[in-house]
Every structure is written in structure tokens, then in C-alpha cells.
Design an enzyme around this catalytic site. Structure first.
Site, PDB file in Angstrom:
ATOM      1  N   ARG A 148     -16.139 111.615  57.272  1.00 31.31           N
ATOM      2  CA  ARG A 148     -16.096 110.580  56.950  1.00 31.31           C
ATOM      3  C   ARG A 148     -14.842 110.230  56.159  1.00 31.31           C
ATOM      4  O   ARG A 148     -14.534 110.912  55.302  1.00 31.31           O
ATOM      5  CB  ARG A 148     -17.530 110.097  55.944  1.00 31.31           C
ATOM      6  CG  ARG A 148     -18.719 110.206  56.729  1.00 31.31           C
ATOM      7  CD  ARG A 148     -19.957 110.009  55.801  1.00 31.31           C
ATOM      8  NE  ARG A 148     -20.269 108.770  55.323  1.00 31.31           N
ATOM      9  CZ  ARG A 148     -21.322 108.640  54.756  1.00 31.31           C
ATOM     10  NH1 ARG A 148     -22.308 109.466  54.537  1.00 31.31           N
ATOM     11  NH2 ARG A 148     -21.611 107.273  54.384  1.00 31.31           N
ATOM     12  N   GLN A 192     -19.221 101.187  49.233  1.00 30.84           N
ATOM     13  CA  GLN A 192     -18.999 102.158  48.240  1.00 30.84           C
ATOM     14  C   GLN A 192     -17.584 102.724  47.751  1.00 30.84           C
ATOM     15  O   GLN A 192     -17.394 103.068  46.510  1.00 30.84           O
ATOM     16  CB  GLN A 192     -19.494 103.583  48.894  1.00 30.84           C
ATOM     17  CG  GLN A 192     -20.930 103.573  49.415  1.00 30.84           C
ATOM     18  CD  GLN A 192     -21.462 104.816  49.999  1.00 30.84           C
ATOM     19  OE1 GLN A 192     -20.517 105.575  50.725  1.00 30.84           O
ATOM     20  NE2 GLN A 192     -22.702 104.921  50.324  1.00 30.84           N
ATOM     21  N   ASP A 343     -28.340 100.476  56.629  1.00 33.12           N
ATOM     22  CA  ASP A 343     -29.014 101.482  56.760  1.00 33.12           C
ATOM     23  C   ASP A 343     -30.316 101.104  57.159  1.00 33.12           C
ATOM     24  O   ASP A 343     -31.346 101.982  57.745  1.00 33.12           O
ATOM     25  CB  ASP A 343     -29.330 101.877  55.310  1.00 33.12           C
ATOM     26  CG  ASP A 343     -28.369 102.492  54.603  1.00 33.12           C
ATOM     27  OD1 ASP A 343     -27.347 102.538  55.262  1.00 33.12           O
ATOM     28  OD2 ASP A 343     -28.375 103.052  53.404  1.00 33.12           O
TER      29      ASP A 343
END
Ligand SMILES: O=C(O)C1=C[C@@H](OP(=O)(O)O)[C@@H](O)[C@H](O)C1
Ligand SMILES: C=C(OP(=O)(O)O)C(=O)O
EC number: 2.5.1.19
Length: 479
Positions: A148, A192, A343
Site C-alpha cells: 500500500r 486516512q 469498505d
């Protein structure tokens, strides 16, 4: 130890798949379930507690692999985290920061190494906080974490004064301190990155009596509700912050976090698998433990199930805790923008296979940057079970098969690989409930990242879905 079988071992209410994988057989799902605590709230609460001036007592924290990865990292930074109670949905934790807090350290101190396991939220949010330390801290994690890209966050932190070694993917090492008064313009394809800088900026020590604020200007921003959740926590902490929508955040330095004393709500992203199970099998599933007005963006999946023709009903009374029921089946298709709730993509993709009309999940390119490339993985894995899916750069369209219209199950059964992604494992199990034949799920244990009791609950809500005592899935047909 409750029992051992060819398919799974059940221990203290948790089902562990055997090496052969876990086989989920077609079965109707119905009943009531209490979902575990929210991962996103838990990690934010733990990080704030670790930086607070005093001991925090947080009730109903998630007890899962990701939450444990966060706790383990905080312990390496000197925090003590003690379990003081336990319920079916979470644990009560007392968090004691080290003297001086986790952000203070000496430059000459030995470098520290943190392993965040599979937890992206821990990696990004804690990397920014730890970049204030003068002692170098190395971040690493599992194979998925190493894939990531943390580039934009790491670049922002270096502009704020941190020294970076390695990157843009883990492992990388950060060394502070950070200085106040910078204006950072950065892409935040994952929210994030912005959440990480928002949590960090207030704690940068103030230089002088009238210090300049940190200004954050995200250029590309997906998943806005997660930013709202971070701001919700900052407000609860009485942090002063000036905000212009999602364009500009102005944060004075020299602020402090207070000990956290609260109980955390259940996880809408985990609940989504049960809503989808009801939608797939035509049963009614009632989910308890969710806050109807919570800041979690995945709350909005209920609108999607409603638009798909399912019945969604909240039960609220003064005497009982709120609960929400979803009743299937899906009677319509539609186009749904998942930008705010990436999600939910795996569970919605699984449910969409059972729609009588096309279902498009759009505007969610960031789902390719999660534990796996979820657009690609869900397309491939559901197609292997018989689904008809068109993959797009930012989502997918799931089309009805002729069989669906003629009353045959739309999925055939077979084998689904989770690729180590918890949400793919659980979505695969949901898809299997309505298939013509059982589905063997490889790497089903990934579910423990957010929902360790998922398969035990599945066995309870969908009797016959998990078959103890067999070593091979039945050759054909329903078990
Ligand atoms: O801020 C958070 O708590 C999260 C943000 C989202 O991640 P990304 O921002 O990487 O999409 C989400 O997928 C993850 O489950 C939790
Ligand atoms: C993307 C997820 O989590 P994280 O980024 O914390 O690994 C998730 O839980 O689906």
C-alpha cells in the site's frame, strides 16, 4: 475447545478454518446478531488515549487482529494497555501512556520498530503521530501493508520537518520533530492521510507565544465520512480547529489530548455482511449494537439495501437498545456511488449477484488500494462462482444471469480465495448462502482482522451453512 471437525475447529465461540479452507453451504440466514465494536472508532480512541495526559478507560473496544496490531504498536512506544472487562462485542481497556507521552523521546535513543500487521489505519494514523518523536521509528507490516502506497502522507510529513528513510511503501523510518506553521497541499486518495495529519497537527509543540497554525489542503479526497469521524473525535477532545468544508483545515499547535472515557459503538462495515446475508437469502436479520446517528459513513448502506427493494426497519424504544432489521430479497437493481463507503464494496458486490436487474457500484477507485485490489478480486472471485460482472476502473456492474430470472440460483458454487482480505472472505461466505452448491473459502481466517466471531455467528444465523465433520465439500447440490 468445543469441537474439532474436518472443516473447522471451534474454540471459545470462534471458528478457525482448517488448512483445507472453510466450506459454506447454501442456507437461509435469519435471526438477531450483535455486531462487534467499530474498528475506525477503536483505533482513533486508542491513538488519542496513547497521546493523552493521563489514563484512559475505553469500553467496548474492538477485539480483533487489527485492533491488537494497534495495541501492540502502542506498547512498543511505551504505553501500557490493560484489559479491564469483556463483553460479546468488545473489551474494556485502560490505556496508560508512558511518562512524557508516546510523542516525547530523545534523538539518541535506540530506533524502534513497529509491526502494524494488516492494519492500514494503524499504519497511516500512527506514522504521522510518531513522526513527532526525535527517536527514529520504523514501520512495517504484512505483505498487504507492504503493497500500500503511503507516498503522499510521507511527503507531507517531510514537508512538516520529518526525516524519512525508505518508503513510499512499508518498511519506512520516520524521525521528527515536526514544526508548526507549514501549509501542506497533498492528495488524499485514502482519507486516512488527511485523518493522520488532522490527529497529529494539534500536538505539534508551539514555538513562541503566537505560533503559526498548520494548514492542511487535501487535493483529492475520497471517503469524506472518515474525515468527519476524525473531526468528531477532535471536537470531543475540545481541539481548536478551523475548517472550510473539506478544502482547508487550520490547526493551531501546542494543544493536548485528554484521557478518553467513553464506550464505543458497533461497526456498520461489519454489520453490512449481515444486511447482505438477509438480502441474498430473503430472510430477516436484526442487528443490534449500532448507533443510529453515528458518524460512520457505512451507515448509508441501509439506504442502498432499501433502494434494492429490501425492507429496512429501525426499532427504537426507550426500554431497549436500538436495532435495525433488513429483510430480503433484492427486487431491484440500481447505480450506487460508494465513494464515501469503500469498505461496503465486497458485501454489496456479493449481494448484487442476487439482483434481478443490473447493479452498478461506482466512483470508488480507492477500493483498489485496500487490503487487496477489491474491485479486481471481487470481480474475479465472484465470476469464478458463476457471476456476470463487468469491471470498471472505479467500480463494477453486476448483471443478472438468465438463471436468476428463471428462478435458478445465480451462483454455482465452487472455490473462492480471500487473498488474505477479511472483507473478501466474509463477502464470499455471504455469496455462498444463495448459491446452487457449497463454496469453499480459502484463507477464511482473514475475517479475524475485524470480525473474529463472524463464522461462528454465520453457523448460528444460517443453520446448515457450515458443515462440521466433513473433509471434502459435497460433490454436487445442496448439502
Ligand atoms: O479512517 C479509517 O478509519 C478508515 C478509512 C478507510 O480506509 P481508506 O481511507 O484507506 O480507504 C477504510 O477503508 C478503513 O476501513 C478505515
Ligand atoms: C481498508 C480497511 O482497513 P485498513 O485501511 O485499516 O487496513 C478495511 O477494514 O476494509
Amino acid at each position: 475447545m468445543i469441537g474439532l471437525s474436518g472443516f473447522y475447529v471451534e474454540e471459545a465461540g470462534i471458528i478457525h478454518p482448517t488448512e483445507a479452507g472453510l466450506t459454506v453451504s447454501p442456507a437461509r440466514a435469519a435471526g438477531t446478531v450483535v455486531v462487534p465494536s467499530s474498528k475506525s472508532h477503536t483505533i482513533r480512541a486508542l491513538l488519542i488515549a496513547a497521546c493523552a495526559d493521563g489514563i484512559s478507560h475505553i469500553a467496548n473496544c474492538l477485539d480483533s487482529a487489527d485492533a491488537r496490531s494497534c495495541i501492540a504498536a502502542l506498547e512498543v512506544l511505551g504505553c501500557s494497555v490493560e484489559e479491564t472487562g469483556r463483553s460479546a462485542t468488545g473489551v474494556s481497556l485502560a490505556v496508560t501512556p508512558p511518562p512524557g507521552g508516546i510523542l516525547s523521546s530523545r534523538p539518541e535513543a535506540e530506533p524502534l520498530s513497529l509491526d502494524v500487521g494488516n492494519s492500514g489505519t494503524t499504519l497511516y494514523l500512527l506514522a504521522a503521530l510518531a513522526a513527532q518523536r526525535e527517536q527514529p521509528v520504523t514501520f512495517d507490516g504484512d505483505r498487504s501493508i507492504r503493497s500500500r502506497d503511503a507516498g503522499p502522507l510521507l511527503k507531507a510529513l517531510t514537508e512538516m520537518g520529518a526525516t524519512l528513510t525508505g518508503g513510499p511503501r512499508a518498511p519506512f523510518t520516520l524521525q521528527g520533530p515536526l514544526r508548526p506553521g507549514t501549509c501542506i497541499s497533498f492528495p488524499s486518495p485514502t482519507s486516512q492521510f488527511l485523518s493522520a495529519l488532522l490527529l497529529t497537527a494539534p500536538l505539534i509543540p508551539a514555538s513562541g507565544p503566537d505560533p503559526e497554525p498548520t494548514v492542511l489542503e487535501p487535493q483529492v479526497l475520497h471517503e469524506r465520512p472518515y474525515v468527519d469521524m476524525t473531526c468528531w473525535w477532535l471536537e470531543a477532545q475540545h481541539i481548536s480547529l478551523e475548517r472550510q468544508e473539506y478544502q482547508r483545515f487550520i490547526i493551531p499547535p501546542g494543544q493536548h489530548y485528554q484521557p478518553v472515557r467513553t464506550s464505543l459503538p458497533g461497526d456498520y462495515s461489519s454489520a453490512t455482511f449481515w444486511f447482505a446475508a438477509a438480502a441474498v437469502t430473503g430472510g430477516t436479520i436484526t442487528v443490534e449494537g449500532l448507533e443510529p446517528e453515528d458518524v460512520q459513513g457505512d451507515r448509508k448502506v441501509l439506504d442502498i439495501f432499501s433502494a434494492l427493494g429490501c425492507t429496512v426497519q429501525w426499532h427504537r424504544s426507550d426500554a431497549s437498545t436500538p436495532a435495525v432489521s433488513v429483510t430480503g430479497p433484492i427486487t431491484r437493481g440500481g447505480t450506487f456511488d460508494l465513494n464515501a463507503m469503500p469498505d461496503a464494496l465486497p458485501a454489496l458486490a456479493a449481494a448484487a449477484c442476487y439482483a434481478p436487474e443490473p447493479v452498478s457500484l461506482t466512483n470508488v477507485p480507492q477500493a483498489r488500494e485496500k487490503e487487496t485490489d477489491r474491485i479486481d478480486v471481487m470481480t474475479r472471485e465472484l465470476t469464478a462462482l458463476g457471476a456476470l460482472i463487468e469491471e470498471h476502473p472505479d467500480g463494477m456492474t453486476v448483471k443478472p444471469r438468465k438463471a436468476t430470472c428463471s428462478g435458478q440460483p445465480p451462483l454455482e458454487g465452487g472455490t473462492l480465495h480471500s487473498h488474505g482480505d477479511h472483507r473478501v472472505a466474509m463477502a464470499g461466505a455471504v455469496a455462498a448462502l444463495g448459491a446452487a452448491a457449497p463454496v469453499r473459502i480459502i484463507d477464511a481466517e482473514a475475517a479475524a482482522v475485524t470480525y473474529p466471531a463472524f463464522f461462528a455467528e454465520l453457523a448460528r444465523l444460517a443453520p446448515g451453512s457450515l458443515l462440521p465433520g466433513r473433509t471434502e465439500p459435497p460433490a454436487e447440490g445442496l448439502a
